[in-house]
Design an enzyme around this catalytic site. Structure first.
Site, PDB file in Angstrom:
ATOM      1  N   ARG A  74     -56.776   4.752   2.113  1.00 47.37           N
ATOM      2  CA  ARG A  74     -57.055   3.508   1.377  1.00 47.37           C
ATOM      3  C   ARG A  74     -56.938   3.748  -0.133  1.00 47.37           C
ATOM      4  NH1 ARG A  74     -62.595   1.513   3.813  1.00 47.37           N
ATOM      5  NH2 ARG A  74     -62.755   3.747   3.582  1.00 47.37           N
ATOM      6  N   GLY A  78     -60.290  11.699   4.056  1.00 46.77           N
ATOM      7  CA  GLY A  78     -61.672  11.995   3.675  1.00 46.77           C
ATOM      8  C   GLY A  78     -61.897  13.493   3.781  1.00 46.77           C
ATOM      9  N   HIS A  94     -63.705  14.174  23.651  1.00 43.62           N
ATOM     10  CA  HIS A  94     -64.463  13.922  22.410  1.00 43.62           C
ATOM     11  C   HIS A  94     -65.351  15.122  22.032  1.00 43.62           C
ATOM     12  CE1 HIS A  94     -66.189  10.434  19.787  1.00 43.62           C
ATOM     13  NE2 HIS A  94     -66.263  11.588  19.145  1.00 43.62           N
ATOM     14  N   ILE A  95     -64.688  16.244  21.770  1.00 46.09           N
ATOM     15  CA  ILE A  95     -65.432  17.489  21.505  1.00 46.09           C
ATOM     16  C   ILE A  95     -65.089  18.112  20.149  1.00 46.09           C
ATOM     17  CG2 ILE A  95     -65.795  18.117  23.946  1.00 46.09           C
ATOM     18  CD1 ILE A  95     -63.346  20.043  23.641  1.00 46.09           C
ATOM     19  N   ILE A 118     -58.045  12.560  16.301  1.00 44.94           N
ATOM     20  CA  ILE A 118     -59.413  13.097  16.401  1.00 44.94           C
ATOM     21  C   ILE A 118     -60.389  12.128  15.728  1.00 44.94           C
ATOM     22  CG2 ILE A 118     -58.823  15.552  16.559  1.00 44.94           C
ATOM     23  CD1 ILE A 118     -59.556  15.724  13.500  1.00 44.94           C
ATOM     24  N   ALA A 119     -59.921  10.891  15.478  1.00 45.94           N
ATOM     25  CA  ALA A 119     -60.742   9.946  14.712  1.00 45.94           C
ATOM     26  C   ALA A 119     -61.671   9.148  15.637  1.00 45.94           C
ATOM     27  CB  ALA A 119     -59.839   9.044  13.905  1.00 45.94           C
ATOM     28  N   ARG A 120     -61.165   8.102  16.227  1.00 40.78           N
ATOM     29  CA  ARG A 120     -61.941   7.259  17.136  1.00 40.78           C
ATOM     30  C   ARG A 120     -60.990   6.573  18.092  1.00 40.78           C
ATOM     31  NH1 ARG A 120     -65.939   9.280  16.298  1.00 40.78           N
ATOM     32  NH2 ARG A 120     -67.971   8.476  15.699  1.00 40.78           N
ATOM     33  N   GLU A 129     -63.655   4.959  25.907  1.00 39.96           N
ATOM     34  CA  GLU A 129     -64.115   6.220  26.486  1.00 39.96           C
ATOM     35  C   GLU A 129     -65.561   6.102  26.978  1.00 39.96           C
ATOM     36  OE1 GLU A 129     -63.478   8.504  22.767  1.00 39.96           O
ATOM     37  OE2 GLU A 129     -65.610   8.938  22.801  1.00 39.96           O
TER      38      GLU A 129
HETATM   39  C1  GLV Z   1     -68.003  12.301  16.247  1.00 44.55           C
HETATM   40  O1  GLV Z   1     -67.136  11.660  16.714  1.00 44.55           O
HETATM   41  C2  GLV Z   1     -68.642  11.990  14.999  1.00 44.55           C
HETATM   42  O2  GLV Z   1     -68.414  10.895  14.456  1.00 44.55           O
HETATM   43  O3  GLV Z   1     -69.424  12.820  14.520  1.00 44.55           O
END
Ligand code: GLV
Length: 329
Positions: free
Chosen positions: A180, A157, A288-289, A239-241, A270
């Site tokens: 996808r 994305g 998560h920054i 860095i996604a989730r 988390e």
């Molecule tokens: C942070 O994780 C966001 O989704 O903006």
């Protein structure tokens, strides 16, 4: 004079954004910033027509049922897996997020985490701080090459494309991606990115970067089987989730040196972190920054606030996630 509509700001945000909201709305806010339980959130939502939330507040059918007056929830995040969007649509509640304003900042952070992971920045800093550095050695904290290597991006994305541009144009990397759907030929050319299967990506990437949104389908995109396909010299960055990676399987793979290293900004469950991840040295851990620069977090808070104002005064959110009927102000 008509009374102002009431809204809830569920976590602490910049005071200037709160002040601008207070010009339009009666605002109940949570500047003490404790994370409310679902029951407390449901209770605080009573009588509110709008709410500003972050990823820590879950908006589900039970909360919506207890708050039939609610008309919009504006998430201060681009990700929205804390929203049950179909339930919100069914309840006639507008959902919005904060896309675009964090794209480049988050891509910067992905790159920072990749470099810290490949070049063992935190591991070597811990060593220095512990007073263990007594001499130069030829192979001290020898890491993995970044420039000229192959990056594999899963999830292409806006943020994935930002990483690809940095990798291709800034670091002369060979860029592979899996998504996808395939990008247009123009976008592929701009990102110098080649579409490959997930398996081909895992087998050939020196660095795997995860930027895919969380959903039931993307749960454990990387687990034991996928880690086994990666090169033993490879790094993995998430860095996604939390939940995109099976953290227990990753901790095992890191301990066994099945892959070289990982960089994680997000975690399953988390702010708890899998205890085995805390025990392995070859992982860079951040809380998560990825979007956290002052400028970007302010832009995110402002966009979430602007969504509330736009929807509740003009019936049209700026960055809507669903279409609701009967949305006139
Ligand atoms: C942070 O994780 C966001 O989704 O903006």
């Amino acid at each position: 004079m008509m009374s102002k509509p009431s809204i809830l700001v569920a976590r602490a945000i910049f005071p200037e954004v709160l002040q601008s909201l207070a010009q339009v709305f009666e605002v109940e806010s949570n500047q003490s910033d404790e994370v409310w339980s679902p029951a407390e959130l449901t209770r605080r939502m009573q009588g509110k027509v709008g709410a500003l939330t972050t990823g820590s507040e879950r908006i589900d059918a039970a909360l919506l049922q207890a708050n039939p007056q609610l008309r919009i929830v504006a998430n201060m995040a681009v990700g929205f897996n804390n929203f049950d969007v179909p339930a919100m649509t069914a309840a006639g509640v507008q959902a919005s997020n904060t896309p675009d304003v964090l794209t480049e900042t988050t891509a910067d952070f992905g790159f920072a985490l990749l470099m810290a992971t490949a070049r063992r920045i935190t591991e070597s800093e811990h060593y220095l701080r512990a007073g263990l550095w007594t001499k130069w050695s030829y192979d001290m904290f020898a890491g993995a090459e970044v420039h000229g290597s192959t990056i594999g991006i899963i999830g292409m994305g806006r943020i994935g494309q930002g990483i690809a541009r940095r990798a291709a144009h800034g670091f002369g990397m060979n860029v592979l991606y899996h998504n996808r759907s395939r990008l247009s030929a123009e976008l592929e050319a701009e990102c110098k990115a080649r579409y490959v299967s997930k398996q081909a990506l895992l087998q050939s990437a020196d660095h795997v970067m995860l930027v895919v949104p969380y959903s039931a389908e993307s749960h454990h995109t990387i687990g034991a089987a996928e880690l086994a396909q990666m090169k033993p010299t490879a790094t993995l960055v998430n860095i996604a989730r939390g939940g995109i990676v099976d953290d227990a399987a990753l901790a095992k793979a890191l301990a066994a040196r099945q892959i070289a290293a990982a960089g994680l900004d997000v975690f399953e469950g988390e702010p708890s972190v899998h205890p085995d991840l805390l025990k392995v040295p070859n992982v860079v851990l951040t809380p998560h920054i990825a979007s956290s620069t002052v400028k970007t977090r302010l832009a995110m808070a402002q966009l979430a606030a602007d969504n509330l104002v736009a929807y509740l005064t003009r019936g049209q959110a700026l960055t809507p996630l669903n279409t609701v009927t009967g949305s006139a102000a």
